[in-house]
Design an enzyme around this catalytic site. Structure first.
Site, PDB file in Angstrom:
ATOM      1  N   SER A  14       0.800  -1.285  -0.027  1.00  0.00           N
ATOM      2  CA  SER A  14       0.104  -0.018   0.035  1.00  0.00           C
ATOM      3  C   SER A  14       0.898   1.139  -0.106  1.00  0.00           C
ATOM      4  O   SER A  14       0.313   2.221  -0.497  1.00  0.00           O
ATOM      5  CB  SER A  14      -0.987  -0.157   1.164  1.00  0.00           C
ATOM      6  N   ASN A  15       1.880   1.148   0.750  1.00  0.00           N
ATOM      7  CA  ASN A  15       3.157   2.471   0.612  1.00  0.00           C
ATOM      8  C   ASN A  15       3.298   2.452  -0.664  1.00  0.00           C
ATOM      9  O   ASN A  15       3.653   3.790  -1.126  1.00  0.00           O
ATOM     10  CB  ASN A  15       4.283   2.337   1.577  1.00  0.00           C
ATOM     11  N   ASN A 108      13.612   4.616   3.883  1.00  0.00           N
ATOM     12  CA  ASN A 108      12.594   3.501   4.337  1.00  0.00           C
ATOM     13  C   ASN A 108      11.665   4.060   5.124  1.00  0.00           C
ATOM     14  O   ASN A 108      11.787   5.464   5.708  1.00  0.00           O
ATOM     15  CB  ASN A 108      13.433   2.740   5.180  1.00  0.00           C
ATOM     16  N   HIS A 110       8.880   3.236   8.541  1.00  0.00           N
ATOM     17  CA  HIS A 110       8.957   2.466   9.454  1.00  0.00           C
ATOM     18  C   HIS A 110       7.767   3.010  10.545  1.00  0.00           C
ATOM     19  O   HIS A 110       7.603   4.127  10.518  1.00  0.00           O
ATOM     20  CB  HIS A 110      10.182   2.770  10.608  1.00  0.00           C
TER      21      HIS A 110
END
Ligand code: GAR
Length: 197
Positions: A14-15, A108, A110
């Site tokens: 989804s990201n 990234n 998180h």
């Protein structure tokens, strides 16, 4: 010329979708490749549906030999000539060999307010700690897990009765706002910290 973005996933992606969908019109970057370390990642079909090339570099045949996996991953990445590599739910621990190779190009996301809760089970840990605010962080990837320079953070409230799943869903919705916003800034060389909302 647009910057070339490769996106690494392991799951639903989804990201990745939020990143791909953001790179249109006047955006300084374009998605060139989505790579998954597992062939059954749901994100692969979503990338293909958006016309983005995909590749699978399966870690399992390498049986814990991280460098052998990364040698194959690097070959696929090199061919795509990425200017930026977005790790988006990519659940592999990377060696210094890989990180050094792509230093300064890797982002990234998180699902915690780093430096709190690097690693796994972030939402359960936030709930166990009695936190009233949770969130997510986009950071540069360095050799230390989930500890590179922070580029953006987004906060959400923890609600009464939250479970790890309900909190994860609230954080994920913010991830979809934060990651594209940070990528756009990073692509024009802005590495200052973005705070959302
Ligand atoms: C996201 O919540 C992301 O922050 C997390 O995995 C999920 C992937 O969802 N990443 C990590 O935990 C990395 N350590 P997605 O596949 O739907 O983007």
């Amino acid at each position: 010329m647009s910057l070339r973005v490769a996106i690494l996933i392991s799951g639903g992606g989804s990201n990745m979708v939020s990143l791909v969908d953001s790179m249109t019109v006047d955006h300084p970057a374009r998605p060139v490749l989505v790579i998954s370390n597992t062939a059954d990642a749901g994100g692969l079909a979503k990338a293909e549906a958006r016309g983005v090339a995909t590749a699978v570099v399966d870690h399992r045949p390498h049986k814990g030999d991280r460098q052998a996996f990364e040698t194959e991953l690097n070959a696929v990445l090199e061919a795509a000539r990425p200017d930026i590599i977005c790790h988006a739910g990519f659940m592999r621990i990377l060696t210094a060999h890989y990180v050094d190779h792509w230093q300064g190009k890797m982002l990234n996301i998180h699902p915690s307010l780093l430096p709190k809760y690097p690693g796994l089970n972030t939402h359960a840990r936030a709930l166990d700690a009695g936190d009233t605010i949770a969130g997510c962080t986009v950071h540069e990837v360095t050799t230390e897990l989930d500890a590179g320079p922070m580029l953006g953070q987004a906060k959400v409230p923890v609600m009464d009765g939250d479970t790890p799943d309900t909190l994860a869903a609230r954080v994920l919705a913010m991830e979809h706002q934060l990651y594209p916003a940070v990528l756009r800034r990073f692509a024009i060389g802005d590495r200052s910290l973005l705070n959302l909302p």
